[in-house]
Scaffold this active site. Structure first.
Site: not given
Ligand code: THU
Length: 141
Positions: A50, A63
């Site tokens: 992320n 993802e």
């Molecule tokens: N996030 C992801 O990257 N993937 C997930 O499956 C759930 C949430 C990230 C988005 C944001 O940067 C952080 O987690 C908190 O929501």
């Protein structure tokens, strides 16, 4: 390889890649680090983390990064996805990422949720996104 049961070797590669990607996450606002990895139809693994942004909605999920890396590498078919978070709570893909995955994955594609030390849960994409809308709908239109 069965769609619902990735070979142990593939699963280990996916876990290793997703855990390494999670270490690279840029999440200064949420402090919630996530890594993801997809297995493509050529047996290759593509990872993402992320990447948050000071303009919060512009942040990108792990993802989405993994899928982007896969497309850049020339594949549009996902055979399995692993998402890695931390601790006991399962980090399942958000709704938007379920739909993003749907573009490139069959309903029985395994979606595997793990943390730093163990696999926590396994789903199929259809379990996470039932009755979904996909590219074939547009082909029929
Ligand atoms: N996030 C992801 O990257 N993937 C997930 O499956 C759930 C949430 C990230 C988005 C944001 O940067 C952080 O987690 C908190 O929501």
């Amino acid at each position: 390889m069965s769609q619902t049961d990735p070979l142990t070797a593939d699963l280990e590669r996916l876990l290793t890649a997703a855990r390494a990607a999670r270490e690279r996450a840029y999440a200064p606002y949420s402090r919630f680090l996530v890594g993801a990895a997809v297995l493509d139809d050529q047996g290759r693994v593509h990872a993402g983390c992320n990447v948050e942004n000071a303009a919060y909605p512009q942040g990108v999920c792990a993802e989405a990064g993994a899928l982007s890396a896969m497309v850049l590498a020339g594949s549009t078919h996902v055979r399995a996805l692993v998402v890695v978070g931390a601790g006991p709570a399962w980090v399942t893909p958000c709704g938007g990422c379920r739909q993003k995955l749907r573009e490139f994955a069959a309903p029985d594609t395994p979606v595997i949720v793990a943390n730093e030390v163990e696999v926590q849960a396994r789903f199929t994409l259809a379990q996470l996104l039932p009755q979904s809308f996909g590219p074939e709908h547009l082909e029929r239109a």
